[in-house]
Design an enzyme around this catalytic site. Structure first.
Site, mmCIF file in Angstrom:
data_model
loop_
_atom_site.group_PDB
_atom_site.id
_atom_site.type_symbol
_atom_site.label_atom_id
_atom_site.label_comp_id
_atom_site.label_asym_id
_atom_site.label_seq_id
_atom_site.Cartn_x
_atom_site.Cartn_y
_atom_site.Cartn_z
ATOM 1 N N ARG A 63 5.939 -2.468 -1.560
ATOM 2 C CA ARG A 63 5.014 -2.669 -0.440
ATOM 3 C C ARG A 63 5.261 -3.991 0.261
ATOM 4 O O ARG A 63 5.114 -4.092 1.484
ATOM 5 C CB ARG A 63 3.567 -2.605 -0.939
ATOM 6 C CG ARG A 63 2.521 -2.587 0.185
ATOM 7 C CD ARG A 63 1.120 -2.755 -0.343
ATOM 8 N NE ARG A 63 0.109 -2.500 0.688
ATOM 9 C CZ ARG A 63 -1.151 -2.928 0.628
ATOM 10 N NH1 ARG A 63 -1.562 -3.632 -0.442
ATOM 11 N NH2 ARG A 63 -2.003 -2.679 1.600
ATOM 12 N N SER A 100 -2.000 -1.791 7.002
ATOM 13 C CA SER A 100 -1.447 -1.149 5.819
ATOM 14 C C SER A 100 -2.636 -0.685 4.992
ATOM 15 O O SER A 100 -3.452 -1.499 4.543
ATOM 16 C CB SER A 100 -0.587 -2.125 5.017
ATOM 17 O OG SER A 100 -0.154 -1.527 3.809
ATOM 18 N N SER A 101 -2.762 0.625 4.809
ATOM 19 C CA SER A 101 -3.947 1.183 4.162
ATOM 20 C C SER A 101 -4.073 0.728 2.717
ATOM 21 O O SER A 101 -3.099 0.328 2.074
ATOM 22 C CB SER A 101 -3.898 2.709 4.204
ATOM 23 O OG SER A 101 -3.869 3.187 5.520
ATOM 24 N N GLN A 102 -5.281 0.827 2.191
ATOM 25 C CA GLN A 102 -5.546 0.507 0.800
ATOM 26 C C GLN A 102 -4.736 1.454 -0.085
ATOM 27 O O GLN A 102 -4.792 2.672 0.078
ATOM 28 C CB GLN A 102 -7.041 0.672 0.531
ATOM 29 C CG GLN A 102 -7.523 0.114 -0.779
ATOM 30 C CD GLN A 102 -9.039 0.169 -0.876
ATOM 31 O OE1 GLN A 102 -9.718 0.534 0.084
ATOM 32 N NE2 GLN A 102 -9.566 -0.179 -2.029
ATOM 33 N N PRO A 103 -3.950 0.938 -1.010
ATOM 34 C CA PRO A 103 -3.100 1.817 -1.829
ATOM 35 C C PRO A 103 -3.843 2.935 -2.542
ATOM 36 O O PRO A 103 -3.317 4.037 -2.677
ATOM 37 C CB PRO A 103 -2.453 0.836 -2.813
ATOM 38 C CG PRO A 103 -2.360 -0.447 -2.033
ATOM 39 C CD PRO A 103 -3.636 -0.488 -1.231
#
Length: 376
Positions: free
Chosen positions: A41, A90-93
């Site tokens: 990431r 960047s979305s929450q994993p």
């Protein structure tokens, strides 16, 4: 391009995040777990903006440690701003893991996926790791985002089809798709997506997974190109909206608050903190702009709400409301609250969506229950 941190440290931190996602139940599929372990990431998020708008970057010695910690935590990170407003993230994993598992992909059968909203390219890399370069198409409307994502994907060894395009139109050149996944909020399902799904019935039918309102909906083809149905998934999903064309960055202006005669309302301020009720509001009245007064426990005691059409309402601490504008916005919220309480406070998982040609309806507890038409 940023200088990589110590690879061993990054691998260790990434493994710890993946283990946390597995322990919490968000990551259960071994194949997706492997993808999260292998795709770095930090390469796709070399910087982000904190809540004050400050740039936190791998290239800045003063913020590098904070950056490195953040990209290896279960956090959504704002990665693009236009005119002072956040326009990509960047979305929450954990949310990414939930969505990827809900996408129901199959290995080794040539399944093709269209991703709407490339963003950083991280989600596209996860999809490509699982399915292969030729099986993934990802589109975004922002040229600079597409260019950066393509570079990062290549750097990490992934080469999906990265396309500059309006996501609402999908990408017909490479259709049909077995799955379409959107990483941006929609108010209704674009007809182009439905037309670009594979034919089939049952488990072979093409499927769409997207944030509609503030929850995820998964629908599948049920007949012709514009016929589909499905249900919402449990929990919330808060995403930035699908963008059409370039972003102009002009902030929304809030009209002045109403000062007219107040009336009593049956909607308590506490309801505004109920995510299940807020989901229904995101369907009934999308794009509301809220502002709250909170008590010491962080619970709402009063609120102001603006609609894009210029309608405004204010809920006061004494349980009264004042309104102004072309219609009674608060009456719509009261009507939704009545349905919500009469049906025991349903969460998103009790709602579904039916698409029949150009009409789209969200329903509660079955197609014959209370329903709301979506605006195109």
């Amino acid at each position: 391009m940023t200088t990589d941190p110590d690879l061993a440290q990054a691998t260790t931190r990434r493994a710890a995040l993946v283990q946390a996602l597995a322990d919490s139940g968000e990551l259960t599929d071994p194949a997706w777990r492997t993808a999260f372990e292998r795709v770095p990431r930090h390469v796709f998020v070399p910087y982000f903006y904190d809540h004050m708008g400050r740039r936190i970057s791998a290239d800045d010695a003063d913020t590098r440690d904070a950056w490195f910690d953040a990209v290896h935590e279960d956090r959504a990170l704002v990665t693009h701003r236009t005119g002072g407003a956040a326009t990509s993230s960047s979305s929450q994993p954990s949310v990414m893991a939930t969505m990827l598992e809900a996408l129901r992909v199959e290995d080794g059968v040539g399944m093709k996926v269209l991703e709407i909203g490339t963003g950083t390219g991280y989600n596209a890399a996860l999809l490509t790791h699982r399915l292969g370069n030729d099986s993934v198409v990802t589109v975004d409307t922002e040229p600079d985002l597409i260019a950066a994502a393509r570079t990062r994907l290549t750097e990490t060894g992934y080469e999906p089809n990265v396309v500059l395009a309006d996501g609402a139109h999908g990408h017909p050149d490479l259709a049909p798709y077995d799955r379409i996944i959107a990483t941006c909020r929609i108010d209704s399902v674009p007809p182009a997506w439905l037309r670009q799904l594979t034919d089939g019935t049952g488990s072979d039918a093409g499927q769409i997974l997207a944030p509609l309102g503030n929850a995820l909906v998964r629908i599948h083809r049920t007949g012709g190109p514009l016929q589909a149905e499905g249900c919402f998934l449990p929990g919330g999903a808060y995403f930035m909206p699908l963008r059409h064309g370039t972003v102009d960055g002009i902030p929304v202006r809030r009209p002045a608050l109403p000062t007219g005669k107040a009336r009593r309302t049956d909607v308590p301020a506490s309801a505004l903190a109920d995510n299940a009720y807020r989901f229904l509001l995101s369907i009934v009245e999308p794009h509301l702009d809220w502002q709250y007064d909170l008590d010491d426990a962080g619970k709402p005691t009063a609120a102001r709400v603006w609609s894009p059409d210029g309608t405004i309402a204010a809920l006061h601490p004494d349980g009264t409301v004042t309104e102004a504008g072309p219609r009674s916005l608060w009456s719509r919220l009261e009507e939704a609250y009545r349905v919500f309480t009469e049906h025991d406070g349903p969460g998103p998982e009790r709602y579904g969506l039916t698409v029949d040609h150009e009409a789209q309806r969200v329903w509660l507890d079955g197609p014959g229950g209370p329903c709301w038409s979506l605006r195109p």
